[in-house]
Motif scaffolding. Structure first.
Motif, mmCIF file in Angstrom:
data_model
loop_
_atom_site.group_PDB
_atom_site.id
_atom_site.type_symbol
_atom_site.label_atom_id
_atom_site.label_comp_id
_atom_site.label_asym_id
_atom_site.label_seq_id
_atom_site.Cartn_x
_atom_site.Cartn_y
_atom_site.Cartn_z
ATOM 1 N N THR A 1 25.363 -38.193 -5.655
ATOM 2 C CA THR A 1 24.918 -38.125 -4.260
ATOM 3 C C THR A 1 24.551 -36.700 -3.874
ATOM 4 O O THR A 1 23.486 -36.461 -3.298
ATOM 5 C CB THR A 1 26.017 -38.661 -3.317
ATOM 6 N N VAL A 2 25.404 -35.766 -4.205
ATOM 7 C CA VAL A 2 25.135 -34.361 -3.875
ATOM 8 C C VAL A 2 23.916 -33.870 -4.646
ATOM 9 O O VAL A 2 23.079 -33.129 -4.100
ATOM 10 C CB VAL A 2 26.372 -33.480 -4.166
ATOM 11 N N GLN A 3 23.769 -34.294 -5.896
ATOM 12 C CA GLN A 3 22.616 -33.871 -6.702
ATOM 13 C C GLN A 3 21.310 -34.345 -6.079
ATOM 14 O O GLN A 3 20.349 -33.593 -5.974
ATOM 15 C CB GLN A 3 22.748 -34.409 -8.134
ATOM 16 N N VAL A 4 21.266 -35.593 -5.651
ATOM 17 C CA VAL A 4 20.056 -36.140 -5.017
ATOM 18 C C VAL A 4 19.766 -35.399 -3.715
ATOM 19 O O VAL A 4 18.615 -35.045 -3.440
ATOM 20 C CB VAL A 4 20.204 -37.663 -4.778
ATOM 21 N N LEU A 5 20.795 -35.153 -2.916
ATOM 22 C CA LEU A 5 20.598 -34.426 -1.662
ATOM 23 C C LEU A 5 20.069 -33.018 -1.901
ATOM 24 O O LEU A 5 19.197 -32.547 -1.165
ATOM 25 C CB LEU A 5 21.905 -34.384 -0.864
ATOM 26 N N LEU A 6 20.556 -32.349 -2.921
ATOM 27 C CA LEU A 6 20.062 -31.008 -3.239
ATOM 28 C C LEU A 6 18.645 -31.050 -3.803
ATOM 29 O O LEU A 6 17.780 -30.271 -3.392
ATOM 30 C CB LEU A 6 21.000 -30.314 -4.234
ATOM 31 N N ASP A 7 18.416 -31.958 -4.752
ATOM 32 C CA ASP A 7 17.112 -32.028 -5.422
ATOM 33 C C ASP A 7 15.969 -32.378 -4.476
ATOM 34 O O ASP A 7 14.859 -31.857 -4.619
ATOM 35 C CB ASP A 7 17.143 -33.052 -6.560
ATOM 36 N N TYR A 8 16.216 -33.260 -3.522
ATOM 37 C CA TYR A 8 15.143 -33.727 -2.646
ATOM 38 C C TYR A 8 15.303 -33.265 -1.199
ATOM 39 O O TYR A 8 14.323 -33.219 -0.466
ATOM 40 C CB TYR A 8 15.039 -35.256 -2.710
ATOM 41 N N GLY A 9 16.504 -32.939 -0.797
ATOM 42 C CA GLY A 9 16.737 -32.472 0.573
ATOM 43 C C GLY A 9 16.248 -31.055 0.797
ATOM 44 O O GLY A 9 15.675 -30.741 1.845
ATOM 45 N N ILE A 10 16.470 -30.182 -0.189
ATOM 46 C CA ILE A 10 16.003 -28.792 -0.060
ATOM 47 C C ILE A 10 14.500 -28.742 0.154
ATOM 48 O O ILE A 10 14.028 -28.090 1.085
ATOM 49 C CB ILE A 10 16.452 -27.942 -1.263
ATOM 50 N N PRO A 11 13.690 -29.416 -0.679
ATOM 51 C CA PRO A 11 12.244 -29.352 -0.423
ATOM 52 C C PRO A 11 11.836 -29.990 0.897
ATOM 53 O O PRO A 11 10.877 -29.528 1.529
ATOM 54 C CB PRO A 11 11.602 -30.061 -1.613
ATOM 55 N N ALA A 12 12.542 -31.013 1.349
ATOM 56 C CA ALA A 12 12.218 -31.625 2.648
ATOM 57 C C ALA A 12 12.385 -30.598 3.762
ATOM 58 O O ALA A 12 11.518 -30.464 4.636
ATOM 59 C CB ALA A 12 13.101 -32.839 2.906
ATOM 60 N N VAL A 13 13.470 -29.845 3.714
ATOM 61 C CA VAL A 13 13.710 -28.804 4.721
ATOM 62 C C VAL A 13 12.687 -27.687 4.587
ATOM 63 O O VAL A 13 12.131 -27.207 5.583
ATOM 64 C CB VAL A 13 15.153 -28.257 4.595
ATOM 65 N N VAL A 14 12.394 -27.277 3.360
ATOM 66 C CA VAL A 14 11.442 -26.182 3.132
ATOM 67 C C VAL A 14 10.044 -26.560 3.600
ATOM 68 O O VAL A 14 9.379 -25.782 4.285
ATOM 69 C CB VAL A 14 11.439 -25.765 1.642
ATOM 70 N N TYR A 15 9.574 -27.761 3.253
ATOM 71 C CA TYR A 15 8.238 -28.186 3.674
ATOM 72 C C TYR A 15 8.137 -28.273 5.195
ATOM 73 O O TYR A 15 7.126 -27.876 5.776
ATOM 74 C CB TYR A 15 7.857 -29.531 3.051
ATOM 75 N N THR A 16 9.180 -28.779 5.828
ATOM 76 C CA THR A 16 9.167 -28.859 7.292
ATOM 77 C C THR A 16 9.138 -27.468 7.916
ATOM 78 O O THR A 16 8.361 -27.207 8.834
ATOM 79 C CB THR A 16 10.388 -29.646 7.804
ATOM 80 N N ALA A 17 9.977 -26.579 7.416
ATOM 81 C CA ALA A 17 10.034 -25.215 7.958
ATOM 82 C C ALA A 17 8.718 -24.480 7.752
ATOM 83 O O ALA A 17 8.198 -23.843 8.681
ATOM 84 C CB ALA A 17 11.185 -24.449 7.314
ATOM 85 N N ILE A 18 8.148 -24.570 6.569
ATOM 86 C CA ILE A 18 6.886 -23.869 6.290
ATOM 87 C C ILE A 18 5.752 -24.466 7.118
ATOM 88 O O ILE A 18 4.925 -23.730 7.663
ATOM 89 C CB ILE A 18 6.558 -23.913 4.785
ATOM 90 N N GLY A 19 5.702 -25.792 7.216
ATOM 91 C CA GLY A 19 4.664 -26.429 8.021
ATOM 92 C C GLY A 19 4.730 -26.017 9.479
ATOM 93 O O GLY A 19 3.710 -25.709 10.109
#
Length: 88
Positions: free
Chosen positions: A61-79
């Motif tokens: 669960t933590v691995q999935v959250l890190l692997d896909y959650g980090i880019p979700a936050v990064v893409y939103t912040a950069i956009g």
């Protein structure tokens, strides 16, 4: 210019949405043989290619959250940042 800002923000949120949907599908153990699930998996893997495996943890669960959650936050912040900068 307002429409360009809205389009940039919308694109960032759609990309993040794809990643979040995949997180839920994976954690809920969705059938990967399903076409829709496979599409989200393929898209999320492509979008998160740069971040998958950035951290290695034993809990799935933590691995999935890190692997896909980090880019979700990064893409939103950069956009949002780009949209804000183009508005100025």
């Amino acid at each position: 210019m307002r429409s360009a800002n809205s389009a940039i923000r919308a694109l960032a949120h759609v990309v993040a949405g794809v990643l979040v949907v995949w997180i839920f599908l994976d954690l809920l153990d969705a059938n990967r043989a399903n076409t829709v699930v496979d599409w989200f998996h393929t898209a999320a893997d492509w979008l998160a290619g740069w971040s998958r495996g950035l951290f290695n943890v034993s809990d799935h669960t933590v691995q999935v959250l890190l692997d896909y959650g980090i880019p979700a936050v990064v893409y939103t912040a950069i956009g949002n940042l780009i949209a804000r900068r183009t508005a100025a």
